[in-house]
Design a protein around this motif. Structure first.
Motif, short mmCIF file in Angstrom:
data_model
loop_
_atom_site.label_atom_id
_atom_site.label_comp_id
_atom_site.label_asym_id
_atom_site.label_seq_id
_atom_site.Cartn_x
_atom_site.Cartn_y
_atom_site.Cartn_z
N SER A 269 0.82 -1.20 0.00
CA SER A 269 0.00 0.00 0.00
C SER A 269 0.86 1.25 0.00
O SER A 269 1.89 1.33 0.67
CB SER A 269 -0.92 0.01 1.23
OG SER A 269 -1.63 1.23 1.31
N SER A 270 0.40 2.24 -0.75
CA SER A 270 1.08 3.53 -0.76
C SER A 270 0.47 4.49 0.25
O SER A 270 0.94 5.62 0.41
CB SER A 270 0.99 4.16 -2.16
OG SER A 270 -0.37 4.37 -2.52
N LEU A 271 -0.60 4.07 0.95
CA LEU A 271 -1.30 4.96 1.87
C LEU A 271 -0.65 5.00 3.25
O LEU A 271 -0.50 6.05 3.85
CB LEU A 271 -2.76 4.52 1.99
CG LEU A 271 -3.60 4.62 0.71
CD1 LEU A 271 -4.98 4.05 0.95
CD2 LEU A 271 -3.69 6.05 0.24
N GLY A 272 -0.30 3.83 3.79
CA GLY A 272 0.28 3.78 5.12
C GLY A 272 1.78 3.56 5.05
O GLY A 272 2.27 2.70 4.31
N ALA A 273 2.55 4.33 5.81
CA ALA A 273 4.01 4.24 5.75
C ALA A 273 4.55 3.02 6.46
O ALA A 273 5.70 2.65 6.28
CB ALA A 273 4.64 5.50 6.35
N MET A 274 3.74 2.38 7.28
CA MET A 274 4.19 1.21 8.03
C MET A 274 3.37 -0.02 7.62
O MET A 274 2.20 0.08 7.30
CB MET A 274 4.06 1.45 9.53
CG MET A 274 2.64 1.70 10.00
SD MET A 274 2.51 2.15 11.76
CE MET A 274 3.00 3.88 11.68
N ASP A 275 4.02 -1.19 7.63
CA ASP A 275 3.38 -2.45 7.32
C ASP A 275 2.98 -3.12 8.63
O ASP A 275 3.83 -3.40 9.48
CB ASP A 275 4.35 -3.33 6.52
CG ASP A 275 3.78 -4.71 6.23
OD1 ASP A 275 2.58 -4.91 6.45
OD2 ASP A 275 4.56 -5.57 5.78
N LEU A 276 1.68 -3.38 8.82
CA LEU A 276 1.19 -4.00 10.04
C LEU A 276 0.58 -5.38 9.77
O LEU A 276 -0.22 -5.87 10.55
CB LEU A 276 0.14 -3.10 10.71
CG LEU A 276 0.59 -1.70 11.10
CD1 LEU A 276 -0.56 -0.94 11.74
CD2 LEU A 276 1.79 -1.74 12.03
N SER A 277 0.98 -6.00 8.66
CA SER A 277 0.35 -7.25 8.25
C SER A 277 1.00 -8.48 8.86
O SER A 277 0.48 -9.59 8.69
CB SER A 277 0.36 -7.37 6.73
OG SER A 277 1.69 -7.38 6.23
N THR A 278 2.12 -8.34 9.55
CA THR A 278 2.79 -9.48 10.18
C THR A 278 3.12 -9.15 11.63
O THR A 278 3.22 -7.96 12.00
CB THR A 278 4.09 -9.85 9.44
OG1 THR A 278 5.03 -8.78 9.62
CG2 THR A 278 3.84 -10.08 7.96
N PHE A 279 3.34 -10.19 12.44
CA PHE A 279 3.71 -9.95 13.82
C PHE A 279 5.03 -9.20 13.91
O PHE A 279 5.19 -8.28 14.72
CB PHE A 279 3.84 -11.27 14.59
CG PHE A 279 4.53 -11.09 15.92
CD1 PHE A 279 3.90 -10.41 16.96
CD2 PHE A 279 5.84 -11.55 16.11
CE1 PHE A 279 4.55 -10.20 18.17
CE2 PHE A 279 6.48 -11.35 17.32
CZ PHE A 279 5.84 -10.67 18.36
N GLU A 280 6.02 -9.58 13.07
CA GLU A 280 7.33 -8.95 13.14
C GLU A 280 7.23 -7.45 12.93
O GLU A 280 7.90 -6.66 13.63
CB GLU A 280 8.26 -9.58 12.09
CG GLU A 280 8.68 -11.01 12.38
CD GLU A 280 7.57 -12.02 12.12
OE1 GLU A 280 7.67 -13.15 12.65
OE2 GLU A 280 6.59 -11.68 11.40
#
Length: 420
Positions: free
Chosen positions: A48-59
């Motif tokens: 995604s280009s909308l959110g600067a952080m990736d929250l799709s994994t536990f890590e």
């Protein structure tokens, strides 16, 4: 996002924090991942280009846990401003108070992973709406660099290319320069009025023509001209309810009004915004993008916000007449930077009241439209009420105006014919 990144940087500068003793039974896989998947991952994933952080994994969620706690506790994320105590909306991103408390507790007490083998089932991420197809795209004929500061209103005429009568059933507006575009409203110009708008364009030496207020530069055109859609920060694509649309005749034009805001002391860059449209050739039920406001306010009367005050509220009411039959499907609220809260409701003839939308913590950067789970269907005698509340810490009174330093109180809804 600047706040989140700044917070993470400050934590990194302090070195590795001491390992906190886990004092919570909450875990990522069992408790937190379903909430993040439902309300956050649609914008915050690797693609995604909308959110600067990736929250799709536990890590990734573990890395961002301090930021997640701060943003969720402050109520800035997820960016859902409509209160679910008021009404029910489709595809809500809202977190309940209990869900917020769980996320904060998990994030501030070590962000434990839990057991991946017994992970809870993840709901489908609620991604920002996109058009399922694009049948037409209209783009500003030239790139334009704002000439006035801090605010510049400019209209750009575009010929409607369809040679037969069609119905617009969805739109998405794409600003060409997010740093300077304050809002965009494409107005539909009927064939009989096209020549008068061409004359306005020819009279102005620059690209497009200056159009403070309505597309014709006055309140009359603001009131009488249909909207093809709208965009403000936080807005996105919209598909209209099935079987409804905006009827457009061949020979029409679009007056693409762009409000530019140039931060004092900065040099603006060029903009070439566009609108993507979904089109049906088969006749649809009537639809209308309807703005709600008090015309007296637009004329500069009755919406003063005194200096150095908090909680100034102004209210506009409209009574539904015998001939006003419609269904209201969605709502958005628009104010400027002093806006604190806004609300639209219906007072019925029997004394009952229906809350349509309540935004208790208005944020200029998140002006999305909210689609009602159950559309409101008008009835004669209903009174539709719009109210806005502002805080004005400055030393000058503020009232309705086109500039970003002025204020507005506007509701925007999509209406269609009532159900049979």
């Amino acid at each position: 996002m600047i706040t989140a990144l700044s917070l993470l940087s400050s934590l990194a500068c302090e070195g590795e924090p001491a390992q906190e003793v886990l004092t919570t039974d909450l875990s990522y896989h069992q408790d937190v991942a379903p909430l993040l998947s439902r309300s956050c991952v649609g914008c915050h994933d690797a693609g995604s280009s909308l959110g600067a952080m990736d929250l799709s994994t536990f890590e990734q969620a573990e890395i961002w846990a301090p930021v997640i706690a701060t943003e969720v506790e402050a109520g800035t994320m997820p960016p859902w401003r409509a209160s679910t105590d008021c009404n029910s909306y489709k595809d809500t991103l809202a977190l309940s108070d209990e869900e917020k408390a769980d996320i904060v507790e998990w994030a501030t007490r070590g962000a434990p992973e839990g057991d991946p083998e017994s992970a809870s089932e993840l709901p489908e991420p609620r991604k920002p709406e996109v058009l399922d197809r694009v049948d037409m795209e209209l783009t500003m004929p030239v790139a334009f660099t704002p000439a006035a500061s801090p605010d510049d209103y400019r209209c750009f005429l575009m010929d409607w290319p369809a040679e037969e009568e069609v119905w617009v059933t969805g739109f998405e507006i794409t600003p060409g320069n997010y740093e300077t575009v304050h809002h965009v409203i494409p107005y539909l110009i009927d064939p009989d009025d096209a020549d008068s708008y061409r004359a306005l364009d020819e009279e102005d030496e620059g690209e497009g023509y200056r159009c403070y207020g309505g597309p014709g530069g006055d309140v009359t055109t603001l009131i009488n001209t249909r909207w093809l859609g709208s965009w403000a920060p936080g807005g996105g694509a919209r598909s209209f309810p099935e079987g409804t649309g905006l009827r457009v005749q061949p020979g029409s034009m679009v007056a693409f009004q762009v409000h530019y805001y140039v931060e004092p002391g900065t040099t603006p860059g060029p903009d070439q915004s566009s609108i993507q449209l979904k089109i049906e050739e088969e006749a649809q039920g009537w639809g209308d993008v309807q703005p709600w406001t008090d015309v007296q306010w637009v004329l500069g009367l009755g919406m003063e916000i005194p200096p150095e005050t908090n909680g100034t509220t102004h209210t506009f009411s409209y009574e539904v007449g015998d001939g006003d039959r419609f269904a209201m499907h969605s709502l958005a609220l628009h104010m400027h930077t002093l806006g604190r809260s806004g609300r639209m409701s219906v007072k019925h003839a029997d004394g009952s009241e229906t809350c349509l939308i309540d935004v208790p913590a208005y944020d200029f950067n998140w002006q999305r439209s909210y689609e009602l789970e159950t559309p409101y269907v008008s009835a004669p005698g209903d009174i539709i009420e719009l109210s806005c509340t502002w805080d004005n810490p400055g030393k000058d009174a503020v009232s309705w105006g086109d500039g970003t330093g002025d204020e507005m109180c506007l509701g925007v809804s999509y209406l269609s014919g009532p159900p049979e």
